[in-house]
Design an enzyme around this catalytic site. Structure first.
Site, PDB file in Angstrom:
ATOM      1  CG  ASP A 372      -2.071  -0.896   1.021  1.00 15.72           C
ATOM      2  OD1 ASP A 372      -2.326  -1.487  -0.269  1.00 15.72           O
ATOM      3  OD2 ASP A 372      -2.779  -1.446   1.998  1.00 15.72           O
ATOM      4  CE1 TYR A 457      -9.767  -5.837   5.016  1.00 13.83           C
ATOM      5  CE2 TYR A 457      -8.959  -6.514   2.612  1.00 13.83           C
ATOM      6  CZ  TYR A 457      -9.580  -6.948   4.047  1.00 13.83           C
ATOM      7  OH  TYR A 457     -10.002  -8.225   4.288  1.00 13.83           O
TER       8      TYR A 457
END
Length: 753
Positions: A372, A457
């Site tokens: 990420d 998420y």
């Protein structure tokens, strides 16, 4: 009874009701509003030098941007939809000072380090990426290329993040080269029309070897929570060239069947050689709109005597704690110069990386390994919803970022700070024998939080400061699971969670950087554990018993201190000083990792180098300014030759005795999705973290000096002297709540061309 008497009684009754209402209103109005000013007397003052670690201001971002534009030899653009073939100023972020310079300024009145920024430029015209340090701020006058200094090699252009400008071209390509040509198929299968579209979700990495930029794109119904509405259609696009006219489709997947081209799918579909997907409308089971009308309110916290913490600029004070904070666009939340009772405990505590590895039989998820930081963890810290994401009465802080845009962007209320009663005592004892008494203390702690919504998420990041001198770094995951269309064989990679929807098995690995300075920077790394030894009983030498015994060790090198998940690790891990407490024990802080991780990707896999930090539950290295992060912006899109390979930090095997030490902590959890992940994954049980606990650092528990302590002895149950709870009624007040606002949608990504 006469009518007159009846009317008199009715009037008296009405008068009585009205009088009671008036009296209630008058008395309720006498309840004072809670003071906004704390009654707690702060023991120190805000440290103005904490601005050393402050994020760049909106003005500083603009100064750096304008300076870079004005360097005509760089020939860069700040247009947010710059094509990959152009030169684009992608990122501006704070360039942290060298630690020695920072400590000199903080502790020894040495000169303030020059304030500088890092600027990242994607040179599409030249085929590489450059990082520059720009300074001094404000009013920059110089820039220097630090790419080789930081990464020891040039950065290829294919290592770049996909920018908004590239996404605009990808969406245009999909429309013209896929959906327009497959108009009949996508209409019959997915009800795609001019008004009704499919949404795209990318798999990563983008290929199987260095230099690739081949992306599998999976398609989902255009509904809120699209991530759990797969339709069974995936496309592989080769967009390696910075010239979009050279992009092409190399594979397609339709209902589990592969096709070599768009024409191949059309031909076989028309010939009846394809198992067709027949569209049917469904209810949006992914919607988070409440299915019951909200009624009532959950318990709310408020500060009856004002807040016991204070936030000024980027500095926080709370009881015996103080720290500076920031929010990196790439790595996310971080704090610096963390002090307890005036002593520095931590130089830096920061998020480093969030990684997931997925399993599936379909290509969109089959090779997916998300890193990420390569997208930007802090980049997606949007506004926190008052009363849900954080307590209603928390303090909310705005942040600014410059990443993949044309000008700095404000994210309102994207950090929150609050004091929190955890709902269980920090310590307590009820004395039932001999000397009857009760002693206890509420576990009230300060929480520093942000939440990042990275695609499907959402990660909740908490740094928690306890009155016992402990600090906890914690993460919880929520949001939507990633899913794939149900085809034969896919149940080996997850559970079915909805119609034609498989929740794919995946790992979550989170990396934290913990730069502890225990009584200075000359520290050692120690381990403690237990073993059973067969001991002869002194009073009965012929009899033996197995007795637990303390086992201690001091590790000397980085390789010794690289503790892998698949090995037996001592239960107590300490960063210790050579100074001792009153009892002769080395003053230290324990690293207590809370983790439920799955298995790490085998090192035989070529992509593993980009996530080599996840091999280790704990790794201790000697501090170096050039080993600032465990991952990088470029790891995702060049996994096979990552700009930062954490394992190299350990390979040189430096001495770690009496050195400035950094602990790299990996935590996380294995996620096997299940029906209760629909519509949304809950935070309960989905998380991990690390607790930094004093271990012989003090001579006793420092919380014994807290004003929150309670002591009750027989005959004095109602006394307020040592029990504030007995006086709670006297301190009753009404909370003064700010009005609810939300501006979070201002910061969402836009893909308009």
């Amino acid at each position: 009874m006469t009518s007159l008497v009846k009317w008199i009684l009715i009037l008296l009754g009405l008068f009585s009701v009205i009088l009671n209402i008036v009296l209630v209103c008058i008395n309720s109005g006498r309840v004072p509003k809670c003071s906004s000013k704390p009654k707690y007397a702060f023991r120190g003052k805000h440290n103005e030098r904490s601005v050393l670690f402050a994020d760049l201001s909106a003005d500083e971002y603009l100064q750096v941007r304008d300076y870079m534009i004005n360097q005509k030899n760089l020939n860069i653009s700040t247009n947010a939809i710059t094509k990959p073939s152009g030169n684009f100023l992608f990122l501006i972020d704070l360039s942290l000072p060298k630690k020695a310079d920072a400590l000199g300024y903080l502790d020894e009145d040495k000169p303030k380090p020059v304030r500088e920024a890092t600027a990242v430029v994607f040179y599409g015209t030249r085929g590489y990426i450059k990082e520059y340090v720009v300074g001094p701020l404000p009013n920059p006058e110089y820039h220097r290329d630090v790419t080789l200094e930081r990464y020891k090699e040039e950065l290829p252009i294919n290592a770049r993040t996909v920018t908004i400008g590239e996404y605009v071209l990808l969406f245009k390509f999909l429309k013209e080269e896929v959906f327009t040509k497959l108009e009949k198929i996508v209409r019959e299968s997915f009800n795609v029309t001019k008004e009704n579209v499919l949404n795209a979700f990318e798999g990563m990495p983008r290929g199987v070897q260095s230099g690739d930029r081949h992306t599998w794109i999976s398609f989902f119904r255009d509904m809120s929570g699209m991530y759990i509405h797969p339709v069974g259609f995936e496309v592989l696009i080769d967009h390696k060239s910075t010239n979009a006219s050279l992009w092409h489709v190399t594979k397609l997947l339709y209902n589990g069947q592969y096709f070599s081209s768009v024409d191949d799918l059309i031909k076989k579909y028309e010939a009846g050689n394809v198992k067709k997907i027949v569209y049917k409308p469904i209810q949006n089971y992914a919607s988070l709109k409440p299915r019951s009308k909200p009624t009532g309110l959950s318990p709310q916290q408020f500060y009856a005597q004002g807040k016991r913490y204070s936030v000024k600029n980027n500095h926080v004070m709370y009881l015996d704690w103080s720290f500076a904070f920031g929010l990196s666009s790439l790595t996310g939340m971080r704090v610096f110069d963390v002090r307890f009772k005036g002593e520095r405990i931590l130089y830096e505590l920061s998020v480093q990386e969030a990684m997931s590895v997925y399993g599936s039989i379909t290509p969109g998820m089959m090779l997916t390994k998300f890193l990420d930081t390569s997208i930007g963890i802090g980049r997606f810290a949007h506004e926190l919803v008052r009363g849900v994401d954080c307590p209603y009465a928390a303090t909310y802080i705005d942040t600014y970022r410059y990443i993949d845009i044309s000008a700095p962007q404000r994210f309102r209320n994207s950090i929150c700070v609050f004091e929190h009663n955890t709902g269980r005592p920090l310590r307590r004892h009820f004395s039932d024998f001999f000397h009857n008494s009760y002693g206890g203390m509420v576990n009230s702690a300060l929480v520093f939080r942000t939440i990042t919504a990275i695609g499907n998420y959402d990660y909740l990041w908490d740094f928690i400061f306890y009155q016992s001198g402990s600090v906890e770094a914690k993460v919880h995951a929520t949001g939507y699971i990633s899913s794939s269309f149900k085809v034969e064989g896919n149940l080996r990679y997850g559970h079915q969670v909805a119609e034609n929807t498989i929740g794919n098995i995946h790992t979550h690995f989170i990396n934290f950087k913990v730069d502890l300075d225990v009584r200075g920077i000359n520290n050692v790394f120690q381990t403690k554990d237990m073993k059973y030894v067969n001991v002869s009983l002194p009073w009965m030498p012929e009899r033996y018993a197995m007795i637990p015994q303390l086992v201690e060790a001091q590790l000397k090198t980085e390789k010794e201190a690289a503790l892998r998940y698949n090995t037996r690790i001592p239960r107590y891990l300490h960063i210790a000083s050579n100074q001792t407490n009153r009892w002769g024990h080395q003053r230290s802080y324990r690293l207590q990792v809370v983790s439920f991780t799955g298995d790490h990707l085998p090192e035989s896999e070529p992509e593993e180098r980009s996530m080599s930090w996840a091999r280790y539950k704990v790794a201790i290295t000697k501090h170096k300014d050039l080993e600032q992060t465990s991952s990088s912006l470029y790891s995702q899109n060049n996994m096979w030759k990552p700009a930062v390979d954490f394992s190299k930090y350990i390979e040189d095997n430096e001495n770690i005795e009496n050195e400035d030490l950094v602990a790299w902590i990996t935590t996380g959890f294995l996620h096997i999705p299940h029906a209760e992940d629909i519509p949304n994954t809950v935070t309960v049980g989905n998380g991990g973290g690390v607790i930094l606990r004093p271990h012989n650092y003090f001579d006793e528990d420092p919380s014994i000096q807290s004003p929150d302590g309670v002591f009750i002895s027989p005959g004095l149950e109602g006394s307020c002297d040592n029990n504030k709870m007995a006086c709670l009624a006297e301190d009753t007040c009404g909370p003064a709540m700010e009005p609810f606002t939300f501006n979070g949608f201002e910061g969402t990504m836009k893909f308009e061309g």
